[in-house]
Motif scaffolding. Structure first.
Motif, short mmCIF file in Angstrom:
data_model
loop_
_atom_site.label_atom_id
_atom_site.label_comp_id
_atom_site.label_asym_id
_atom_site.label_seq_id
_atom_site.Cartn_x
_atom_site.Cartn_y
_atom_site.Cartn_z
N GLN A 265 0.82 -1.09 -0.01
CA GLN A 265 -0.12 0.01 0.05
C GLN A 265 0.78 1.12 0.00
OE1 GLN A 265 -3.75 0.19 2.17
NE2 GLN A 265 -2.83 1.74 3.48
N LYS A 266 1.88 1.39 0.70
CA LYS A 266 2.71 2.26 0.95
C LYS A 266 3.16 2.71 -0.41
CE LYS A 266 3.87 2.96 5.74
NZ LYS A 266 4.86 2.40 6.86
N ILE A 267 3.89 1.67 -1.13
CA ILE A 267 4.68 1.73 -2.36
C ILE A 267 3.49 2.44 -3.61
CG2 ILE A 267 5.65 0.63 -4.37
CD1 ILE A 267 6.46 -1.52 -2.52
N ALA A 268 2.32 1.77 -3.49
CA ALA A 268 1.32 2.33 -4.19
C ALA A 268 0.99 3.73 -4.11
CB ALA A 268 0.01 1.55 -4.16
N PHE A 269 0.91 4.30 -2.73
CA PHE A 269 0.70 5.54 -2.40
C PHE A 269 1.69 6.33 -3.12
CE2 PHE A 269 -2.33 5.02 1.29
CZ PHE A 269 -3.38 4.94 0.53
N PHE A 270 2.92 5.76 -2.76
CA PHE A 270 4.07 6.71 -3.24
C PHE A 270 4.23 6.72 -4.63
CE2 PHE A 270 8.76 6.73 -4.61
CZ PHE A 270 9.02 7.92 -4.10
N LEU A 271 3.95 5.87 -5.39
CA LEU A 271 3.70 5.89 -7.01
C LEU A 271 2.65 6.85 -7.36
CD1 LEU A 271 4.32 2.19 -8.06
CD2 LEU A 271 5.85 4.20 -8.24
N LEU A 272 1.64 6.77 -6.53
CA LEU A 272 0.41 7.73 -6.93
C LEU A 272 0.61 9.32 -6.87
CD1 LEU A 272 -2.64 5.92 -5.62
CD2 LEU A 272 -1.90 5.99 -8.04
N LEU A 273 1.75 9.58 -5.56
CA LEU A 273 2.02 10.74 -5.27
C LEU A 273 3.19 11.29 -6.36
CD1 LEU A 273 1.94 13.00 -3.01
CD2 LEU A 273 3.85 11.80 -2.33
N MET A 274 3.89 10.48 -6.43
CA MET A 274 4.93 10.74 -7.61
C MET A 274 4.17 11.26 -9.08
SD MET A 274 7.84 11.09 -6.70
CE MET A 274 7.67 11.59 -4.96
N ALA A 275 3.22 10.45 -9.48
CA ALA A 275 2.61 10.50 -10.69
C ALA A 275 1.99 12.09 -10.82
CB ALA A 275 1.63 9.69 -11.08
N THR A 276 1.17 12.23 -9.37
CA THR A 276 0.77 13.62 -9.32
C THR A 276 1.74 14.75 -9.37
OG1 THR A 276 -0.85 12.51 -7.85
CG2 THR A 276 -1.06 14.81 -8.06
N LEU A 277 2.76 14.46 -8.73
CA LEU A 277 3.68 15.63 -8.79
C LEU A 277 4.36 15.95 -9.88
CD1 LEU A 277 5.72 14.97 -5.38
CD2 LEU A 277 4.08 16.82 -5.75
N LEU A 278 4.52 14.70 -10.77
CA LEU A 278 4.94 14.95 -12.14
C LEU A 278 4.37 16.04 -13.09
CD1 LEU A 278 7.57 13.29 -12.80
CD2 LEU A 278 5.81 12.00 -14.26
N ILE A 279 2.91 15.83 -12.62
CA ILE A 279 2.02 16.82 -13.55
C ILE A 279 1.97 18.21 -12.93
CG2 ILE A 279 -0.39 17.29 -14.14
CD1 ILE A 279 -0.84 14.37 -13.39
N VAL A 280 2.15 18.20 -11.40
CA VAL A 280 1.96 19.50 -10.90
C VAL A 280 3.31 20.29 -11.08
CG1 VAL A 280 1.83 20.79 -8.62
CG2 VAL A 280 0.28 18.66 -9.18
N VAL A 281 4.51 19.77 -10.95
CA VAL A 281 5.73 20.44 -10.91
C VAL A 281 5.84 21.19 -11.98
CG1 VAL A 281 8.35 20.30 -10.96
CG2 VAL A 281 6.90 19.09 -9.00
N PRO A 282 5.94 20.60 -13.26
CA PRO A 282 6.24 21.47 -14.59
C PRO A 282 5.15 22.57 -14.95
CG PRO A 282 5.89 19.01 -15.01
CD PRO A 282 5.41 19.07 -13.70
N VAL A 283 3.72 22.05 -14.47
CA VAL A 283 2.72 23.32 -14.71
C VAL A 283 3.09 24.35 -13.81
CG1 VAL A 283 0.54 24.05 -14.19
CG2 VAL A 283 0.96 21.66 -15.09
N GLY A 284 3.41 24.17 -12.47
CA GLY A 284 3.87 25.22 -11.57
C GLY A 284 5.26 26.12 -11.80
#
Lengths: 283, 248
Positions: A9-28
Motif C-alpha cells: 500500500q505504501k509503495i502504491a501511495f508513493f507511486l500515485l503521489l509521484m505521478a501527481t507531482l510529475l504533473i504539478v511540478v512542470p505546470v507550477g
C-alpha cells in the motif's frame, strides 16, 4: 515470500503521489517562470498602449482587444449551437447506429489538429464566403474548433441529470420541452459551463486557426468592424519571439503572462457563476 | 363507475414479455392494490396507466386500456398524466423549494401568478397531511425534509394537479412503520375524492387499506377480486402461497 499488504500500500501511495507531482511540478514551474520574467513588464502603459518602435516598446492593447473579440465571437457562435445540438443528442435522438456514429464523430472532431481547422476556415470563411481575413472569419473558425468540446461536455452534463427527475416532471403533466427547460437544463448548467470554460481557454490560446483567418502581424489600431483584421495575443507572442529581433525578454514573457491572466480571468468568471448556481442547486 | 378498463393487455420490452393478457376494471373511488413478488409486472402495469412506459423505446403494447371509456393512446399524453397522477417508490422531490415542488405541475399548465398558486399549493399540502410541518419553511429546499415528509410532499405535489386517479408505486418501500402509517392514513382519506391504484410489496398493507386486490406473478394477473375474498378465501393455490408467505 508472503507479501506485506502495508508495504504494498505504501509503495502504491508513493507511486500515485509521484505521478501527481510529475504533473504539478512542470505546470507550477511554467507559471512561476512566466510570472517571474513577465511581471516586470506589466504596467499601465503595457496594457493600454499600442505597440511602438517595431513592437519593441509600447504596449499590447490591440492584441488584448483582438483576443477578447475573437474569444467572445467564438463563444457567441459556438455556445448556442453546441447547446442545442447537445440537447438534441441527449434528449431527442433515438439510440441507434446513426446517433452513435454522430456522437463518436463529434468526440473525434475535438482531437483534430487546430491547423486543420485553420485551413478549413481559410477555405470556407475567408475565400468562399468572402469574409476576408477578418474578426468574423477568425471567430467562426475558432467557434467551429471549440464546438465539439462544448457539445460533448454539454451532452454529458445533460445526461447526468437523473432520469427520475424527468419521469417526475412528465408524470405531473409537463411536456417534454417543459421538462428539459425547467428541470434538465437548470441542473446541467454547471457541467455546461465547465465545457464552455475549456472551450474559452482553447480558443484564447490557439495560434494556427487565427493565423490563417484573422491575425495581423502588426496593426497598431483597434478594429472598426467585424470585417477588420486584428492582432491577437498568441500570434503576437509568436511574432515577438521569432520574427522581431532585439525584443526585451520581459516584453515576451509579459505578453505570455497577460494571455495567461486573460484565460484565468475568463475561467474565474465562469467558476464564480458556476458556484453561485451550485449553491442554488438543492440536491 | 369504471375509471379504467384494461382488456387483454400484453406488453413487451424488446423480446421480454412483461405483461400477459391482463384484464381488469378499476372502479372510481376505490383503492385497488396490486401485489406480487418483484419482477411480476406490477410496476409495468401501473406505468401503463399514465403512459410512462412509452418513454422506453423498446416498448411493444397489445390490447386496450380505456380511461373513462376512451383509449388512452388517443388521449393527449400530457392531459392523461394530469388526470392520472403518480407517486413513485422512493421520495423524489425535484431540486426546487418545497413551494415550487408543489406548484410545479400547476405552473406547467401556464399558471404563473403567485396569488393563484399559493392557495392551491396550501390546499394540496393540507390534503397530503404535511401542511403543518412545512408551512413556515415553504421556500426551503425540499431535500431538507425527512424521507417520510418528502414522500408526503410528493403526494401533495401529485394532488396539486387535481388528478382523478393517483397511482402509488410502492410508496412506502423506503419508509419506517410510523411514516408508512401516515401515508396509509392519507391514502384512505384520498379515496373519497380520488381513485387509487396501489402497487405494493407489503401484503399486509394491501389487506389493510384496499377494496380490491390483484395478485400478479411473472406478468400474469393470477387472481383479482375483493380484498376480503382474496385474503380469506383465495381461489388460486399460488395466491394462497404468496399471501401466507410461502412463496419466493
Amino acid at each position: 515470500m508472503k507479501r506485506n499488504p502495508h508495504l504494498t500500500q505504501k509503495i502504491a501511495f508513493f507511486l500515485l503521489l509521484m505521478a501527481t507531482l510529475l504533473i504539478v511540478v512542470p505546470v507550477g514551474l511554467i507559471v512561476v517562470i512566466i510570472i517571474q520574467k513577465g511581471l516586470p513588464a506589466i504596467n499601465w502603459q503595457f496594457l493600454t498602449d499600442i505597440p511602438r518602435q517595431g513592437m519593441r516598446a509600447g504596449g499590447i492593447f490591440p492584441a488584448i482587444v483582438g483576443t477578447a473579440y475573437l474569444v467572445g465571437g467564438a463563444i457567441i457562435f459556438a455556445l448556442p449551437i453546441g447547446l442545442l445540438a447537445a440537447i438534441y443528442l441527449s434528449e431527442y435522438s433515438k439510440e441507434n447506429v446513426l446517433s452513435r456514429i454522430i456522437k463518436l464523430a463529434i468526440i473525434n472532431l475535438s482531437g483534430v489538429p487546430s491547423v486543420v481547422y485553420g485551413l478549413f476556415g481559410l477555405a470556407l470563411f475567408v475565400v468562399f464566403f468572402k469574409f476576408g481575413a477578418s474578426i468574423l472569419s477568425g471567430a467562426l473558425t475558432l467557434g467551429i474548433m471549440i464546438l465539439p468540446i462544448i457539445i460533448t461536455s454539454s451532452r454529458e452534463a445533460l445526461e447526468s441529470v437523473p432520469d427520475s427527475f424527468r419521469e417526475v416532471s412528465l408524470s405531473l403533466g409537463a411536456s417534454k420541452w417543459q421538462t428539459i427547460r425547467h428541470i434538465v437544463l437548470p441542473n446541467a448548467v454547471p457541467g455546461i459551463l465547465t465545457g464552455t470554460i475549456l472551450g474559452l481557454g482553447r480558443a484564447a490560446g490557439e495560434t494556427a486557426p487565427i493565423l490563417f483567418t484573422v491575425a495581423a502581424f502588426y496593426l497598431p489600431q483597434l478594429p472598426g468592424s467585424i470585417f477588420d483584421q486584428v492582432m491577437a495575443l498568441p500570434y503576437h507572442l509568436y511574432v515577438l519571439s521569432t520574427q522581431v529581433p532585439n525584443v526585451d525578454e520581459k516584453t515576451r514573457y509579459g505578453t505570455a503572462l497577460v494571455l495567461l491572466l486573460l484565460v484565468l480571468l475568463m475561467n474565474l468568471v465562469a467558476i464564480i457563476i458556476r458556484s453561485k448556481l451550485r449553491k442554488n442547486k438543492k440536491w | 363507475m369504471v375509471k379504467f378498463s384494461i382488456k387483454d393487455l400484453n406488453i413487451w420490452f424488446g423480446s421480454a414479455q412483461a405483461l400477459k393478457n391482463v384484464s381488469l376494471d378499476i372502479q372510481a373511488h376505490e383503492i385497488l392494490s396490486v401485489i406480487g413478488p418483484s419482477n411480476s409486472g406490477k410496476t409495468t402495469f401501473l406505468r401503463t396507466l399514465n403512459q410512462l412506459n412509452a418513454l422506453n423505446t423498446h416498448l411493444k403494447m397489445k390490447g386496450a386500456v380505456l380511461f373513462e371509456d376512451k383509449d388512452i393512446l388517443k388521449i393527449d399524453v400530457e392531459l392523461l398524466r394530469r388526470k392520472v397522477g403518480m407517486v413513485f417508490a422512493l421520495p423524489l422531490p425535484l431540486p426546487l423549494s418545497i413551494f415550487d415542488n408543489v406548484a410545479y405541475g400547476i405552473k406547467m399548465q401556464g399558471v404563473k401568478d403567485k396569488k393563484q398558486l399559493a392557495p392551491r399549493v396550501e390546499e394540496a399540502l393540507k390534503e397530503g397531511h404535511i401542511w403543518d410541518e412545512v408551512k413556515d419553511r415553504l421556500s426551503e429546499s425540499a431535500f431538507k425534509l425527512s424521507g417520510g415528509q418528502q414522500q408526503r410532499l410528493c403526494i401533495a405535489r401529485t394532488l396539486a394537479v387535481k388528478p382523478d386517479v393517483v397511482l402509488f408505486d410502492e410508496p412506502c418501500s423506503g419508509l419506517d412503520p410510523i411514516s408508512t402509517a401516515r401515508v396509509e392514513e392519507t391514502m384512505l382519506k384520498l379515496k373519497e375524492k380520488y381513485t387509487i391504484v396501489l402497487v405494493t410489496n407489503n401484503v399486509k398493507q394491501a389487506a389493510r387499506i384496499s377494496d380490491d386486490t390483484g395478485f400478479m406473478l411473472l406478468g400474469e394477473l393470477v387472481e383479482f377480486g375483493k380484498t376480503k375474498d382474496i385474503f380469506t378465501a383465495p381461489r388460486d393455490k399460488r395466491t394462497e402461497d404468496y399471501i401466507t408467505g410461502r412463496y419466493g
